[in-house]
Scaffold this motif. Sequence first.
Motif, PDB file in Angstrom:
ATOM      1  N   TRP A  49      41.672 -75.471 -40.072  1.00 29.08           N
ATOM      2  CA  TRP A  49      40.923 -76.658 -39.656  1.00 29.08           C
ATOM      3  C   TRP A  49      39.418 -76.410 -39.692  1.00 29.08           C
ATOM      4  O   TRP A  49      38.640 -77.303 -40.021  1.00 29.08           O
ATOM      5  N   ASP A  50      39.005 -75.190 -39.370  1.00 29.86           N
ATOM      6  CA  ASP A  50      37.571 -74.895 -39.416  1.00 29.86           C
ATOM      7  C   ASP A  50      37.083 -74.656 -40.840  1.00 29.86           C
ATOM      8  O   ASP A  50      35.885 -74.800 -41.120  1.00 29.86           O
ATOM      9  N   ASN A  53      36.218 -78.067 -41.466  1.00 31.95           N
ATOM     10  CA  ASN A  53      34.976 -78.402 -40.763  1.00 31.95           C
ATOM     11  C   ASN A  53      33.761 -77.810 -41.461  1.00 31.95           C
ATOM     12  O   ASN A  53      32.717 -78.461 -41.563  1.00 31.95           O
ATOM     13  N   GLN A  54      33.885 -76.577 -41.961  1.00 31.16           N
ATOM     14  CA  GLN A  54      32.781 -75.971 -42.705  1.00 31.16           C
ATOM     15  C   GLN A  54      32.479 -76.763 -43.975  1.00 31.16           C
ATOM     16  O   GLN A  54      31.317 -76.945 -44.335  1.00 31.16           O
ATOM     17  N   ILE A  64      28.974 -77.701 -37.022  1.00 32.52           N
ATOM     18  CA  ILE A  64      30.417 -77.518 -37.173  1.00 32.52           C
ATOM     19  C   ILE A  64      31.156 -78.015 -35.938  1.00 32.52           C
ATOM     20  O   ILE A  64      32.257 -78.585 -36.044  1.00 32.52           O
ATOM     21  N   TRP A  67      31.695 -81.707 -36.133  1.00 33.82           N
ATOM     22  CA  TRP A  67      32.811 -82.060 -37.010  1.00 33.82           C
ATOM     23  C   TRP A  67      34.154 -81.756 -36.358  1.00 33.82           C
ATOM     24  O   TRP A  67      35.147 -82.465 -36.616  1.00 33.82           O
ATOM     25  N   VAL A  68      34.226 -80.737 -35.522  1.00 38.02           N
ATOM     26  CA  VAL A  68      35.448 -80.488 -34.761  1.00 38.02           C
ATOM     27  C   VAL A  68      35.805 -81.724 -33.933  1.00 38.02           C
ATOM     28  O   VAL A  68      36.961 -82.166 -33.894  1.00 38.02           O
ATOM     29  N   ILE A  71      36.582 -84.944 -36.388  1.00 41.29           N
ATOM     30  CA  ILE A  71      37.891 -84.867 -37.030  1.00 41.29           C
ATOM     31  C   ILE A  71      39.001 -84.955 -35.987  1.00 41.29           C
ATOM     32  O   ILE A  71      40.047 -85.570 -36.228  1.00 41.29           O
ATOM     33  N   GLY A  98      34.202 -78.924 -29.475  1.00 42.04           N
ATOM     34  CA  GLY A  98      33.047 -78.889 -30.362  1.00 42.04           C
ATOM     35  C   GLY A  98      31.783 -78.425 -29.664  1.00 42.04           C
ATOM     36  O   GLY A  98      30.981 -77.669 -30.233  1.00 42.04           O
ATOM     37  N   GLY A 175      39.633 -78.248 -47.308  1.00 36.02           N
ATOM     38  CA  GLY A 175      38.473 -77.486 -46.865  1.00 36.02           C
ATOM     39  C   GLY A 175      37.919 -76.592 -47.956  1.00 36.02           C
ATOM     40  O   GLY A 175      36.701 -76.495 -48.139  1.00 36.02           O
TER      41      GLY A 175
END
Length: 210
Positions: A49-50, A53-54, A64, A67-68, A71, A98, A175
């Motif tokens: 998931w990250d 996000n990246q 970031i 975005w956590v 999303i 986040g 991602g």
Amino acid sequence: MATLSPAVPRTTWSTDRLARRLPQLLIGLWLYGTSLGVMVRAGLGVNPWDVLNQGMVHHFGLSIGTWVSIIGALVLLLWIPLRQVPGIGTVGNVLILGVAMDVTVGLLDTPGNWPARIALLAGGILLNGLATGLYIGARFGPGPRDGLMTGLQRRTGRSVRLIRTCIELTVLAIGVLLGGTVGVGTVAYALAIGPLAQFFLRWCAVPETR
């Protein structure tokens, strides 16, 4: 707390356990976000998931941690057709993770040597397992991503393992296409988080009363 009739088959919570659950939820969510920031600063790869996000940061800016949260809120919209019901923990997941992640990323730097980076990664994964046990063990509802998994499992009848794998691979692929970072940390997280979460949940789950 109102007394329920013995005929009503609902789980109730004693006042002392409620007093434990809320702090445990908040601490667990904050530590979860902290662990995500630690893994980012290790610079050896992050969870799927990250990676997404990246990729979003790379293309659209913002932090970031922002975005956590974004999303997480968007995933909640997918709960509607699945008829999933959010809890306090679900909302807290969107609001807290986040912020904690951005604070951690702002406070830490990526170490300049490999042993320190590996130690940071290992510490982040271990902390993530503990945090998962804390916030899930508080029994205030799943996070948006976990709720998506359980909702799809219930609607499709497929195994949790299959649903989780499909979600993680889909998120990871998107991602990567967006420019997120995949590394040894991504693999290490995938292999370790299940056993760690199960271990810590045994100690952190708040017992129910009826």
